[in-house]
Design an enzyme around this catalytic site. Sequence first.
Site, PDB file in Angstrom:
ATOM      1  N   LYS A 114       0.832  -1.211   0.000  1.00  0.00           N
ATOM      2  CA  LYS A 114       0.000   0.000   0.000  1.00  0.00           C
ATOM      3  C   LYS A 114       0.862   1.255   0.000  1.00  0.00           C
ATOM      4  O   LYS A 114       0.477   2.257  -0.598  1.00  0.00           O
ATOM      5  CB  LYS A 114      -0.967   0.000   1.193  1.00  0.00           C
ATOM      6  CG  LYS A 114      -1.948  -1.158   1.141  1.00  0.00           C
ATOM      7  CD  LYS A 114      -3.380  -0.754   1.397  1.00  0.00           C
ATOM      8  CE  LYS A 114      -4.283  -1.961   1.183  1.00  0.00           C
ATOM      9  NZ  LYS A 114      -5.591  -1.742   0.719  1.00  0.00           N
ATOM     10  N   LYS A 196      -4.428  -9.360  -6.560  1.00  0.00           N
ATOM     11  CA  LYS A 196      -5.651  -9.626  -5.804  1.00  0.00           C
ATOM     12  C   LYS A 196      -6.774  -8.674  -6.239  1.00  0.00           C
ATOM     13  O   LYS A 196      -6.521  -7.489  -6.455  1.00  0.00           O
ATOM     14  CB  LYS A 196      -5.335  -9.400  -4.321  1.00  0.00           C
ATOM     15  CG  LYS A 196      -6.406  -9.771  -3.364  1.00  0.00           C
ATOM     16  CD  LYS A 196      -6.075  -9.269  -1.960  1.00  0.00           C
ATOM     17  CE  LYS A 196      -6.504  -7.836  -1.773  1.00  0.00           C
ATOM     18  NZ  LYS A 196      -7.343  -7.550  -0.603  1.00  0.00           N
ATOM     19  N   LYS A 199     -11.170  -3.778  -3.673  1.00  0.00           N
ATOM     20  CA  LYS A 199     -12.184  -2.746  -3.921  1.00  0.00           C
ATOM     21  C   LYS A 199     -11.623  -1.339  -4.030  1.00  0.00           C
ATOM     22  O   LYS A 199     -12.243  -0.468  -4.610  1.00  0.00           O
ATOM     23  CB  LYS A 199     -13.276  -2.789  -2.855  1.00  0.00           C
ATOM     24  CG  LYS A 199     -12.853  -2.396  -1.452  1.00  0.00           C
ATOM     25  CD  LYS A 199     -14.070  -2.313  -0.550  1.00  0.00           C
ATOM     26  CE  LYS A 199     -13.890  -3.033   0.759  1.00  0.00           C
ATOM     27  NZ  LYS A 199     -12.707  -2.656   1.552  1.00  0.00           N
TER      28      LYS A 199
END
Length: 329
Positions: A114, A196, A199
């Site tokens: 991230k 992956k 969302k």
Amino acid sequence: MSERKIIFSGIKPTGIPTLGSLLGAMSHWEKLSSDYNCLYCVVDMHAITIRLDPAVLRDNGRNMFAWLIALGLDPEKNILYFQSNVPAHAELSWVLNCYTYAGELNRMTQFKDKSAKNTDNINAGLYTYPVLMAADILLYQANLVPVGEDQRQHLELCRDIAERFNKVYGDVFTIPDAFIPPYGARIMGLQNPQNKMSKSDDNANDCIYLSDSPDEIIKKFKRAVTDSDNQIKMSEEKPGISNLLTIYACVTGKTLAEAEAEFADAGYGHFKQSVGEAVAQTLAPYQKEHARLMSDIANLDAIAAKGAAKANEMAAKTLLKVKELIGFN
Ligand code: ATP
Ligand code: LTN
């Protein structure tokens, strides 16, 4: 609420949940809820590691809360609530921060991924995120935590923190086990089967959102990236096809071998269409129920308030014990 074992899991209101979170985690929550005392939490405090407009966060939160119920979690039998409504999560998180080493947090792959994606906002919350997650779980003395594969490392850290704390202060925390399904624990993106399905990613074609219409779903599956050898079988060299077979098996309840056998002589076009139809069919009743729930926000807010009251009561017990043990006045 005493003799049955306890389940805890959480989901971030960072957007519309995807088929990945459904198959990897949420679809198991309802099945497990008859044998355990369950708490399912919309982790809005975890969501603010990315910048979200307040109205969007509030709306995402309500939508996510409605998805929990629409997917079959009965609020009378499960404790459903928002993390920010139970201050004990933040309080225990601070304490546990002091029992977690920076070296451990430096190894977390989600933090590395991230922060590589959001170089302009690598905030301290993103770094200590797994400690708040450990606090979520340990506050309720959870035995089992149903999550997707990406959360395995966070769960291991949670166990390490709990064991470290217990070594100093005695048997304070239950050591939780992860529940990670044998398949479906890592659903990949449709355009990018190396990554992956997530969302908060930008590419909407990579994801099936639980709110997508049947047409959108079928279109996205038709466009899914595959390969050119026209064989429908599970293989590490065929990430796109393997992902579609996994999705098909999960939504139909068939085994991977049964799914492979069913499409042994089929072409990719027919296969993709069938996967899309099976997914659209699975989601339709949930979507209907979600729309019904979203038409009565006052009811959702009342359910969330009740859930928070129950969660506060449970959490207070662990927090008080921790505060006494560490010597707070
Ligand atoms: P974000 O993109 O905001 O980081 P996310 O979609 O990766 O979110 P959540 O929706 O918060 O993650 O995850 C809820 C649960 O669903 C977690 O247990 C997570 O492990 C699981 N999950 C999320 N994505 C997938 C996936 N692609 N495959 C399987 N399980 C998943
Ligand atoms: N980190 C998880 C969400 C999450 C969670 C939890 C899951 C926060 N707290 C406690 C299980 C238990 C995620 O990124 N999906």
